[in-house]
Enzyme design. Sequence first.
Site, PDB file in Angstrom:
ATOM      1  N   ARG A  61       0.823  -1.216   0.000  1.00  0.00           N
ATOM      2  CA  ARG A  61       0.000   0.000   0.000  1.00  0.00           C
ATOM      3  C   ARG A  61       0.857   1.265   0.000  1.00  0.00           C
ATOM      4  NH1 ARG A  61      -5.153  -0.526   0.802  1.00  0.00           N
ATOM      5  NH2 ARG A  61      -4.913  -2.546   1.803  1.00  0.00           N
ATOM      6  N   ASN A 103     -13.618  13.625  -0.533  1.00  0.00           N
ATOM      7  CA  ASN A 103     -14.251  12.365  -0.940  1.00  0.00           C
ATOM      8  C   ASN A 103     -15.764  12.551  -0.920  1.00  0.00           C
ATOM      9  OD1 ASN A 103     -14.366   9.551  -1.579  1.00  0.00           O
ATOM     10  ND2 ASN A 103     -14.926   9.130   0.544  1.00  0.00           N
ATOM     11  N   THR A 104     -16.443  11.764  -1.732  1.00  0.00           N
ATOM     12  CA  THR A 104     -17.902  11.708  -1.629  1.00  0.00           C
ATOM     13  C   THR A 104     -18.286  10.271  -1.320  1.00  0.00           C
ATOM     14  OG1 THR A 104     -20.029  12.104  -2.703  1.00  0.00           O
ATOM     15  CG2 THR A 104     -18.219  11.427  -4.146  1.00  0.00           C
ATOM     16  N   HIS A 105     -19.246  10.139  -0.434  1.00  0.00           N
ATOM     17  CA  HIS A 105     -19.657   8.803   0.008  1.00  0.00           C
ATOM     18  C   HIS A 105     -21.181   8.698  -0.114  1.00  0.00           C
ATOM     19  CE1 HIS A 105     -19.296   5.046   2.173  1.00  0.00           C
ATOM     20  NE2 HIS A 105     -20.349   5.410   2.881  1.00  0.00           N
ATOM     21  N   ALA A 138      -6.978   9.652   7.085  1.00  0.00           N
ATOM     22  CA  ALA A 138      -6.497   8.264   7.107  1.00  0.00           C
ATOM     23  C   ALA A 138      -7.601   7.318   7.580  1.00  0.00           C
ATOM     24  CB  ALA A 138      -5.277   8.154   7.996  1.00  0.00           C
ATOM     25  N   ASP A 141     -13.895   7.180   5.579  1.00  0.00           N
ATOM     26  CA  ASP A 141     -15.243   7.761   5.644  1.00  0.00           C
ATOM     27  C   ASP A 141     -15.492   8.498   6.966  1.00  0.00           C
ATOM     28  OD1 ASP A 141     -15.687   6.600   3.149  1.00  0.00           O
ATOM     29  OD2 ASP A 141     -16.516   4.770   4.032  1.00  0.00           O
TER      30      ASP A 141
END
Length: 187
Positions: A61, A103-105, A138, A141
């Site tokens: 990662r 971000n979009t969730h 980190a 969401d």
Amino acid sequence: MRLAVLASGTGSLFEAMAKGGLPVAVLIADRHCRAIDEVAPMFGVPAELVERTSYGKKFDRKVYTEEVIAILKKYDVTLVAMAGFMTIFDPVIFEEYKNRILNTHPSLLPLFKGDHAVADALAAVATETGCTIHVATAELDAGPILAQEKVPVMPGDTIEALHERIKVVERVLYPKVILDYAARLGD
Ligand code: GRF
């Protein structure tokens, strides 16, 4: 603002941003998908494939995240919009681009975190769900919320139908929030 959009799938949110005239400096994808193969060429947006070739324990990662950071630097990116990007980053990127990754969730966070947010809302027999635009950290969401909008769950909804109803809202809300946020940063 020099915006990077990160996507792994259909790229309909990226498409809405490009159509809306957002200054997308680069589209980054972790796999071949409509976003990189069709939408980026359609709008003449430079595209970079940082292909994820391993999964599970074999996946490094940190190395993957550093490859993405190198591309963000190459394009002098000042703001990153994750739009359906399915690889979880090493925390190093959230230090390097602190408060500069959004971000979009597809849920009303903190409800229904994770990859199955729409299915989980249906399974919970929720009467409404929605979307959340937030600063990415980190912790998945979980970053500071910038905007939320409710979407009704209809009788007989399928995951696809409900997700599409949510995306109709995201396509309008996310570009607007990105522009407002960039203005707040002085970008
Ligand atoms: C959106 O619903 C977003 O919230 C989720 O992935 C979806 C992206 O859709 N993380 P698309 O690939 O842009 O159509």
